[in-house]
Each structure stands twice: as structure tokens, then as C-alpha cells.
Design a protein around this motif. Structure first.
Motif: not given
Ligand code: F3S
Length: 390
Positions: A19-44
Motif C-alpha cells: 500500500g505504501l509503495g503504491i502511494i509513493y510510486g515505488a517500482d519495487r520492494l528492496i531488502p533491508v538489513t536493520s529495523v528500528q521500531v518506534a511506538g513502544v510506550s503504552y502511553d502512546n
């Protein structure tokens, strides 16, 4: 994955990425090697976020690449010392358990590059946490968009991200240059510069990547402060600093040029010093999370002193362990300062608990006011310590 062959969590995640790729006009998916996830605090996150995470974990979600976590709403081990309510601790633990079930490292830090998640130049990654995104693109030269929590998590559970934005060389070109004709030093001044430039970029519809000239040198701590601030006040995901950041050397200077004066820097600092020293009832250093060098400096500043106000030092558990081994923790805690590990003064549930916060962090000032309803007293790092000790 999209067809559901790898389970519900991978399918849901792939739907988000496609869905994001379509919205932003990406031609393809690429592999990633590292991820950092935010949105961890229960307060948020609240209950809706918790249920979403538990659903992914129950649906077979499993991280396919190294994935680390942003700060949680509490110190996982010492939440009582920080005055966190037990009901909150219970919910926060459920959130962390869901992440752990998905094979995500419970690092709880916004400086993953100081705690084992350090990509190299040119590597494609998918990070959320605006300060870390700006640091990764600018200082390291890795390539990431400014992901939200769900899209970063989707990248973790699939190992892919759509190729658009800062993954492409054209998006990384500077569109405006900022010339400084004065020298600056320290985390507070670099943070204030991020506010000045960030607010200028924020007013421009095309949100150009800035290139800064006239800064002879910057430390890691000054750069993390600058990146946090320009990301907060200008939404910047990438900057260049001539002779400092790696890609700046290859970049042509854009024709659009703005000179920043010392007076503008001073005005930005004064605007965040709305309270007097007497009004301060809380102080916090470590936004973004403290480095080991900053903790060593704090041990020197606090040796033989006594803290007379609530004073939080926020850092990762990994960095705190190094501080324990070096003997810094003992000196700092003897003075009465508190380590708030795994969390920070913005994502912890401390709304209205204090009246005024002293800090060196221009980013923390923004959220202290907007999220927690505190007045702020922005000071240089050393002066924060001086004002809360005797
Ligand atoms: Fe980190 Fe919290 Fe500041 S997540 S950048 S210490 S607001």
C-alpha cells in the motif's frame, strides 16, 4: 507473503508495505538489513496499539532482520523508583512481551547506533524514531525513510521496504544551503541550531534537504542533538554538513543560500528558557539517550555533590551496563541522580507531574510543553547539573 503463504502477520505487513509503495510510486520492494521500531510506550499506544501488537505476535509475526526498539514508557527493572503506576507497568510489560515474542530485541533506546544496531554507509534500512532516522541518513550515510511504527514493524516482519524517497540518490540531494558565520559548541547550541533551521524548512512546501557550511567540527553528541532537533522542528529526515557528514563531500552546493546569525541562535535558546531557576522541579539529560562519554562527564560533574531536585538521566540499558562496569553509575547514584533506563522524559507517563523541566535538549523542550504541560528551562549540559546540585 501477500498471498498468506507465510502466515497472517507477514501477510498483513506485506499489505501495508505494498500500500505504501503504491502511494509513493515505488517500482519495487528492496531488502533491508536493520529495523528500528518506534511506538513502544503504552502511553502512546494505548489499548488499540497493544491489541494490534498482540495480534501480530499471535499471527506468527517473526522478525526476519535485526530489529531494535525505541524507548518504552518506563524503566523495565526500576519503574517503581520513577513513580510509574503499577497498572501502567502491567500494560507496558504486555507490549514488550508482544515485541519479544516476535523476536525483536528489547533494547528500548532511541540511539540504536550506540547499542548494537549500527548499519554501515549505503545500507538500506527501515527505521522509525525521527532523531535516529536523521542520524542514520546524515551521519552514517545509511538509507531510510522516516518510517512510522507500523511500517517499520512491517519491514521487520517481512525483511523488505518499498524503494522510494531517501532510498533513492535523487531524494538525498541538498536543496538549500545554510551558512554559519559564528562558531557554536555543545549539545544545547547544536540543538538550538536545529530548531532555527528546522523552522525555516518547515515553512517551505518542498521541504528541501539542507546542507550546512561553516561548521568546522561536531562531536557525536552534538550531531545526535542537532538531528533530534531538526527532525522535531522541521520534519527533516536528512541533512548534510560540509566536511563532517559523509555524503556532503559529493554534493554540489545549491543556489539557494541562507545565512544564519548568532542572534537567531540566541533567540531560539531564550524562547525555551521560559522559567527561572527557582521554578525548576525536574531536570532530565539524555534526549536522545546519553552516550557513555556523556555519562563519564556526568560522573565527573556529580562527584561529591548532592542533587536536590528530581533528576533523570535517560539512556539505554546496554550503555548503563558499561557505566556500571566503569564505576560511573555508583558516583552518579550516590549524588542522588536517577538513571531512567529504557525510557525518557517524553514517553514516560509523567503528564503534569512536574511544573518546570531543565534540560539541554531542544527536542525535549518541544514535547515537555506539548505533551506533558511543563514549562522549560533550556541550559547547557553542565549548567543543568549545576542548577540541580549543591
Ligand atoms: Fe529519545 Fe525520548 Fe528524546 S525517544 S530522542 S529521549 S524524546
Amino acid at each position: 507473503m501477500l498471498a498468506g503463504d507465510h502466515g497472517w502477520a507477514a501477510q498483513k505487513s506485506m499489505q501495508i508495505l505494498v500500500g505504501l509503495g503504491i502511494i509513493y510510486g515505488a517500482d519495487r520492494l528492496i531488502p533491508v538489513t536493520s529495523v528500528q521500531v518506534a511506538g513502544v510506550s503504552y502511553d502512546n499506544l494505548g489499548n488499540a496499539g497493544l491489541e494490534y501488537l498482540m495480534g501480530l505476535a499471535e499471527g506468527g509475526g517473526s522478525a526476519r532482520v535485526l530489529t531494535t526498539l525505541n524507548p518504552a514508557g518506563m524503566d523495565i527493572e526500576n519503574w517503581q523508583i520513577l513513580g510509574i503506576p503499577p497498572e501502567f507497568a502491567e500494560k507496558q510489560t504486555l507490549v514488550l512481551n508482544a515485541f519479544a515474542r516476535m523476536g525483536i530485541e528489547i533494547t528500548c533506546t532511541c540511539t540504536p547506533y550506540l547499542s548494537g544496531n549500527l548499519p554501515i554507509y549505503g545500507e538500506h534500512i527501515a527505521w522509525s524514531e525521527s532523531s535516529a532516522v536523521c542520524f542514520a541518513n546524515s551521519v552514517i550515510g545509511a538509507r531510510t525513510n522516516r518510517e512510522g511504527g507500523p511500517s517499520a514493524l512491517a519491514a521487520a516482519l517481512t525483511g523488505f521496504t518499498p524503494e522510494y524517497g531517501y532510498h533513492l540518490p535523487t531524494a538525498r540531494l541538498p536543496g538549500i544551503s545554510f551558512q554559519l558565520d559564528f562558531s557554536l559548541t555543545g549539545t544545547m547550541q547544536f540543538g538550538a541550531l536545529g530548531k532555527v533551521i528546522g523552522e525555516i524548512i518547515e515553512r517551505m512546501p518542498e521541504k528541501p534537504v539542507p546542507i550546512l557550511t561553516g561548521i568546522p567540527s561536531a562531536t557525536l553528541e552534538e550531531l545526535k542533538s542537532f538531528c533530534a532537533s531538526i527532525a522535531t522542528y522541521g520534519g527533516a529526515a536528512m541533512i548534510h554538513m560540509q566536511n563532517i557528514t559523509p555524503e556532503a563531500q559529493q554534493m554540489p552546493l545549491p543556489p539557494r543560500k541562507v545565512t544564519i546569525s548568532e542572534h537567531q541562535l540566541h533567540t531560539a535558546i531564550v524562547s525555551l528558557q521560559e522559567a527561572s531557576a527557582e521554578e525548576v522541579d525536574f531536570a532530565s539529560l539524555g534526549c536522545p539517550h546519553l552516550s557513555l562519554a556523556e555519562i563519564a562527564h556526568l560522573a565527573t560533574l556529580l562527584a561529591g555533590k548532592q542533587v536536590r531536585k528530581e533528576f533523570w538521566l535517560t539512556t539505554s540499558r546496554a550503555t548503563r551496563r558499561l557505566a556500571d562496569q566503569a564505576g560511573y553509575t555508583q558516583i552518579i547514584e550516590s549524588a542522588g541522580a536517577k538513571f531512567a533506563v529504557d525510557t525518557c522524559c517524553v514517553v514516560a507517563p509523567i503528564r503534569k507531574r512536574f511544573r518546570t523541566m531543565a534540560t539541554d535538549s531542544v527536542k525535549a523542550c518541544y514535547y515537555a510543553y506539548a505533551k506533558n504541560g511543563f514549562k522549560t528551562r533550556l541550559l547547557p549540559f553542565e549548567q543543568v547539573v549545576a542548577e540541580v546540585t549543591e
